[in-house]
Write an enzyme that holds these catalytic residues in place. Sequence first.
Site, mmCIF file in Angstrom:
data_model
loop_
_atom_site.group_PDB
_atom_site.id
_atom_site.type_symbol
_atom_site.label_atom_id
_atom_site.label_comp_id
_atom_site.label_asym_id
_atom_site.label_seq_id
_atom_site.Cartn_x
_atom_site.Cartn_y
_atom_site.Cartn_z
ATOM 1 N N LYS A 110 0.808 -1.213 0.000
ATOM 2 C CA LYS A 110 0.000 0.000 0.000
ATOM 3 C C LYS A 110 0.847 1.272 0.000
ATOM 4 O O LYS A 110 0.471 2.275 -0.607
ATOM 5 C CB LYS A 110 -0.952 0.000 1.201
ATOM 6 C CG LYS A 110 -2.043 -1.058 1.096
ATOM 7 C CD LYS A 110 -3.006 -0.998 2.267
ATOM 8 C CE LYS A 110 -4.118 -2.027 2.101
ATOM 9 N NZ LYS A 110 -5.114 -1.989 3.189
ATOM 10 N N LYS A 194 -9.019 -8.894 -9.602
ATOM 11 C CA LYS A 194 -10.193 -8.978 -8.749
ATOM 12 C C LYS A 194 -11.202 -7.897 -9.116
ATOM 13 O O LYS A 194 -10.834 -6.798 -9.515
ATOM 14 C CB LYS A 194 -9.792 -8.816 -7.273
ATOM 15 C CG LYS A 194 -9.178 -10.056 -6.657
ATOM 16 C CD LYS A 194 -8.855 -9.841 -5.194
ATOM 17 C CE LYS A 194 -10.109 -9.707 -4.343
ATOM 18 N NZ LYS A 194 -9.799 -9.631 -2.899
ATOM 19 N N LYS A 197 -14.118 -1.744 -7.038
ATOM 20 C CA LYS A 197 -14.803 -0.484 -7.333
ATOM 21 C C LYS A 197 -13.834 0.576 -7.843
ATOM 22 O O LYS A 197 -14.261 1.607 -8.365
ATOM 23 C CB LYS A 197 -15.540 0.025 -6.092
ATOM 24 C CG LYS A 197 -14.671 0.636 -5.013
ATOM 25 C CD LYS A 197 -15.499 1.091 -3.847
ATOM 26 C CE LYS A 197 -14.670 1.883 -2.847
ATOM 27 N NZ LYS A 197 -14.243 3.183 -3.348
#
Length: 331
Positions: A110, A194, A197
């Site tokens: 991240k 995957k 959104k």
Amino acid sequence: MRVLSGIQPTGGLHLGNLLGAILRWVRMQDEAECLFFLADLHALTVDTDPAQLRANVREMAAALLASGIDPAKSVLFRQSAVPAHAELCWILNGTARMGWLNRMTQWKDKAGKNREGASVALFDYPVLQAADILLYRATHVPVGDDQKQHVELTRDIALKFNTDFDVDLFVPPEPYIGGGTAARVMSLRDGKSKMSKSDPSDMSRILLTDSDDDIAQKIRKAKTDPEPIPGSPNGLDERPEAKNLVGVYSVISGESVEAVLARFEGQGFGQFKPALAEALVGLIAPIRARLEDFRKDPGELDRLLAEGAERATEIAEPVLAQAKAATGLTG
């Protein structure tokens, strides 16, 4: 046996969330004592819009309730409504070690190359996650492969705290494999990614708010290949988009992949896609209707979350009190 899990309140819940986590939670309610929370404190690890966060909490609560989370069976609450989460996190920061956190692959992924620019919260959130779990003395935590390392960290923190302060307070949790198989749903545009959104293409995902026509159109336009449906799962190994659609149908219908392939063997996706769209509409339409009902009554959502927070606090406060006493913060 007590199960705890949280989900960040983000907008736009999609089929991947539903089949990958939420419906598994619904099934867990009949297997164990369950606590589910909306992880709004975790949402602060990155830049957030305050109004959007408030709206997302209600939207997520509505989606969970519409999908089958039952406040009569489970404790559903907003994380920040139980201040003990943040307080125990700070206490556990004295137990956790920098080396442990530096090894977290989620932190590396991240933060990327901009670690100096990442928030302290992004680095430290596994300790808050440990506090979330240990605060309720949860015995089991349902996690995906990307979060197993965090459960191991929670175990390390629990064992070190108990040893350091000579107490038997925290329960080292185990990963939970109940609730049936969690489906890994991939993008409708790329079978190797995957469903998310964050994908710029709306056609890559099916939202819980999509109309029946939207669902049918997205499935009709989903990427596939020209080959017919094979008779065995091995025939899907090099066909990620085909494997994804067959897998989704299998989960929704409750049939094994082998049974689905046996029924559709030799057919093209022109015949398969309408059947998949019909199954998806059958699953999502009732959830969408309930979701709309909850959206119309935000006061009821707030009431249910407040009730859940009260029940969660009753469990959490004695554990926090013992942690304070163990560390010398109270007499």
